[in-house]
Each structure stands twice: as C-alpha cells, then as structure tokens.
Design a protein around this motif. Structure first.
Motif, mmCIF file in Angstrom:
data_model
loop_
_atom_site.group_PDB
_atom_site.id
_atom_site.type_symbol
_atom_site.label_atom_id
_atom_site.label_comp_id
_atom_site.label_asym_id
_atom_site.label_seq_id
_atom_site.Cartn_x
_atom_site.Cartn_y
_atom_site.Cartn_z
ATOM 1 N N ASP A 109 38.253 51.217 36.965
ATOM 2 C CA ASP A 109 37.875 50.416 38.119
ATOM 3 C C ASP A 109 36.748 49.476 37.703
ATOM 4 O O ASP A 109 35.582 49.867 37.646
ATOM 5 N N SER B 5 37.577 44.146 42.057
ATOM 6 C CA SER B 5 37.334 43.146 43.101
ATOM 7 C C SER B 5 37.238 41.758 42.484
ATOM 8 O O SER B 5 36.839 41.606 41.330
ATOM 9 N N GLY C 5 39.212 45.321 46.122
ATOM 10 C CA GLY C 5 39.170 46.301 45.040
ATOM 11 C C GLY C 5 39.616 47.679 45.510
ATOM 12 O O GLY C 5 40.269 48.432 44.785
ATOM 13 N N HIS C 6 39.270 48.002 46.753
ATOM 14 C CA HIS C 6 39.619 49.307 47.295
ATOM 15 C C HIS C 6 41.139 49.451 47.458
ATOM 16 O O HIS C 6 41.711 50.492 47.109
ATOM 17 N N LYS D 18 32.790 40.023 42.980
ATOM 18 C CA LYS D 18 31.491 40.554 42.541
ATOM 19 C C LYS D 18 31.042 39.718 41.334
ATOM 20 O O LYS D 18 30.572 38.614 41.529
#
Ligand code: PLP
Length: 393
Positions: free
Chosen positions: A192, A219, A89-90, A222
C-alpha cells in the motif's frame, strides 16, 4: 451567489495564504484541476474490458481518456497491468484484498501503533471481509520490519498476504528479504503505497517495488499530485484478472471520467518532472527535519529524520492526546497547516517551489512558541509559484 460557491471561494482564499504541510495532501496543477470541472464530470461510462464494450453511448472520448491514462500509468510505474478507476486508496485496498484473500484466511499488516493504516486493523476491512489481521513485527526505533521475528510469525499465522505500507511512513522496506520470506511461506506481498505513490513514480522511494511485490497501489492525491483517487499496479496476470472482476458492481459502479482525465494529466506531469519533484520532496523533508531539530523542535529519528515526504513529531507528554491537536491549532492560527497526528509533510511545499527549510523551520518554531508570524507566512505563501508542470518556465 450560491452559498457553496461562496464557501469554496473563502476556502481558496484561505488556503492560498497558508503554507500546507499536511502529509496526506498535495496541490494539483491548473491543467489537472481544469479536467475536474468539465462536462465529463456528469457523464456515464461503464466500460467492460472483457468484452471491449460500453453500456453507455456518447463515450468515444471518455474511453480514450481511460485507455490513455492506463497506458501512461503503465509507462510511469513500469508494470504490465494497471487499474486507474478506484475512487480512492481505500477502495483500491479493498479491490486488492478481495482479489487475493479468501474468508477465514490471515493477513499480516503493520499495526496502527507502528504507523500502519487503520483500515487494515481488526474491526475494519478484516471484519467486513471475514479474515484475520496479525501484526507485522516492527522495530519502531529503526522504523524497520523485524525480519527475524517476521519469519516466526509467518510460521504461526500462515498468512495468505503480507500487506506492507504505512500512513506514518518514513523509510522504505528491505523488500527483497520480505519477498524471500513470503516465498518460503507461500504468501503474497502487497504494498500500500498510498502516501508515497508520487515518490515511487519519481523513483525516489522503494525503487524495487514492482520487482518484489505481487501488487502495489495507492492514493493519487498524497505525494502523487493528482485528484483524489486510487491506482493499482501489477505484473501478475492472474491477480490482474481478479482485480478487474472486483471493480464493477463489487467495489464501485461507474468510474469518474473527469477524475481519470485529471489523473492522466498528473501522470503526464509525473512522466516529465516526477524525478526532479520526488527527489526534491525527500531532500526538503530531510533538511526540514534537521533544521527543526537544530532549533530544539521535537523531531523524531535524529540523525536521519526521513527518507520520504514525512517527518514525525515527538510527544512531550506521552499521555496527552491533546498535544498534537493543540500544536496544530497554534500553527494554523499562523497560517501553517499540519495534521493533528504528529506528521509534517513536504510534498505540497516542494511542488510550490519552497526550498528554504531554514526559514520555514524558523516560522514553525516561532509559531509553536507563541510568536505571531502570520504576516510572514502569508507573504511567503502568496509569492510561491507552482513547479513541475508545463506552465512553469
Ligand atoms: C491514506 C491512506 C489510505 C486511504 O486512502 P484514500 O485515498 O483516502 O482512500 C490507505 N492506505 C494508507 C496506507 C493510507 O495512508
């Protein structure tokens, strides 16, 4: 036996006997897991969409994996364009920021003290990419953006981008209004959805995300029950072209073929079972919030508790940074795993078919109060069976 195989086996035996309430985690189906441990895990493929060509040979099936995963992700999330290769995700967030924000421009994001993601705070991505981050006005009591104040902040900061999304994330936004405010100020809206991507895919959270954001991403591990990774979605062709430019040799080189195959498998499962799964997750967190509250456990945001997979714990002593750590350790001694930041998550237990939140609340409260409930926790954990995949009948 290899030291590492031994550790992996110990880890698996340990986790199998535990109930995992970590909001950032989930569990993969045997099918999705199998994809990770295949020959594809050490192969290269460097597919360049602009020239429809690959720098490596032997990639006939790897390219099918990539394109089928892209197709399925467009279908499940309902957008024209997707990027399925980000390593997390980052990294997806970096691709998005690099594609929209230029040096010295401003962005707005939810501050860390309001539950926003640490990566967007000054000192992290803003410092790397030389832009400024300002706080989105936020009403903590209601867990809502303060739209009136947002209008003022838009005028004073003139942000290129409003970055929505939180790591402590309970409630969807009034996205239509944020979009209107952004439009009035010539700003983009990115979302996000790292924590809630599986709920978005299952249409149980922020159903209007594709309609009112320019781009959303998150992400894959999760609430979305795939391997670790990231997905990006947009209907905006100009932005998509820039995203593609920011993938290879900017934020990554080769993509992980086995991981993408695993994401593809999770997307198949999301397509078939995602709605049931995602709605059950939210229902479980609301029920768990209520059940814990009734037992005197300090859950925040009575009476609604949550519209996501998370519930938040209130601190007894404001100035004790150790409190959540101690609580987490005490629960972990009893086989109940939560993070050390005051979140409880229901994604994984829901996937494992645990629906009796009264019993779970009893165990949490007893463990919290110092009773030993490890045996009870183990017997529940060992009897769970994974749902929302084709092996469950
Ligand atoms: C977890 C998280 C990330 C980072 O995701 P990774 O997949 O670990 O890279 C980014 N943004 C938000 C809001 C998150 O909660």
């Amino acid at each position: 036996m290899s030291k590492f195989l031994e550790l992996v086996e110990q880890h698996e035996a340990y986790r199998k006997r535990s109930i995992n309430l970590q909001a950032s985690e989930n569990i993969m189906s045997p099918d999705a897991l199998k994809c990770l441990g295949t020959d594809m895990a050490s192969r290269y493929s460097l597919y360049e969409p602009t020239i429809d060509s690959d720098a490596y040979g032997g990639t006939r099936y790897s390219e099918d994996v990539l394109h089928e995963t892209e197709k399925l992700s467009r279908e499940v999330f309902g957008t024209k364009y997707t990027e399925v290769r980000p390593l997390g995700g980052h990294i997806a967030a970096q691709m998005v920021l690099l594609s929209i924000v230029k040096k010295k421009e401003n962005i707005l994001s939810i501050s860390e003290s309001d539950g926003g993601y640490t990566g967007y705070q000054s000192g992290f991505m803003p410092e790397m990419f030389c832009f400024q981050n300002y706080r989105i006005p936020y009403n903590k009591e209601e867990q809502e953006i303060d739209l009136e104040k947002l209008q003022k902040v838009m005028k004073s900061t003139k942000p290129k981008l409003i970055m929505l999304g939180q790591s402590f994330f309970l409630k969807p936004y009034n996205l239509k209004m944020v979009r209107e405010i952004a439009d009035e100020n010539d700003s983009h809206v990115a979302y996000d959805a790292s924590h809630v991507l599986g709920l978005v895919g299952g249409k149980a959270f922020q159903e209007d995300i594709a309609k009112y954001s320019d781009i959303f991403f998150g992400s894959t591990h999760k609430t979305f029950f795939g391997p670790q990774g990231g997905l990006i979605f947009t209907n905006n062709e100009d932005i998509y072209i820039k995203i593609e430019k920011n993938v290879t040799w900017r934020t990554m080189d080769n993509y992980h073929i086995s991981r993408v195959a695993s994401i593809g498998t999770a997307l198949e499962e999301m397509k078939a079972f995602g709605k049931d799964y995602a709605h059950a997750v939210v229902e479980n967190s609301q029920k768990l919030g209520k059940s814990l509250h009734e037992r005197g456990f300090p859950v925040l945001y009575d009476p609604w508790f949550s519209f996501s997979h998370q519930i938040h714990i209130g601190k007894k002593e404001k100035n004790n940074p150790q409190e959540f750590l101690q609580m987490s350790k005490r629960l972990e001694e009893n086989g109940i795993i939560i993070d050390r930041e005051g979140r409880i998550g229901t994604a994984e237990i829901t996937r494992m078919g645990l629906y009796d939140m009264e019993i779970l609340a009893d165990l949490i409260v007893k463990a919290f109060e110092g009773e030993k409930v490890r045996k009870d926790v183990e017997s529940i954990a060992l009897n769970l069976r994974m749902r929302y995949w084709k092996g469950y009948v």
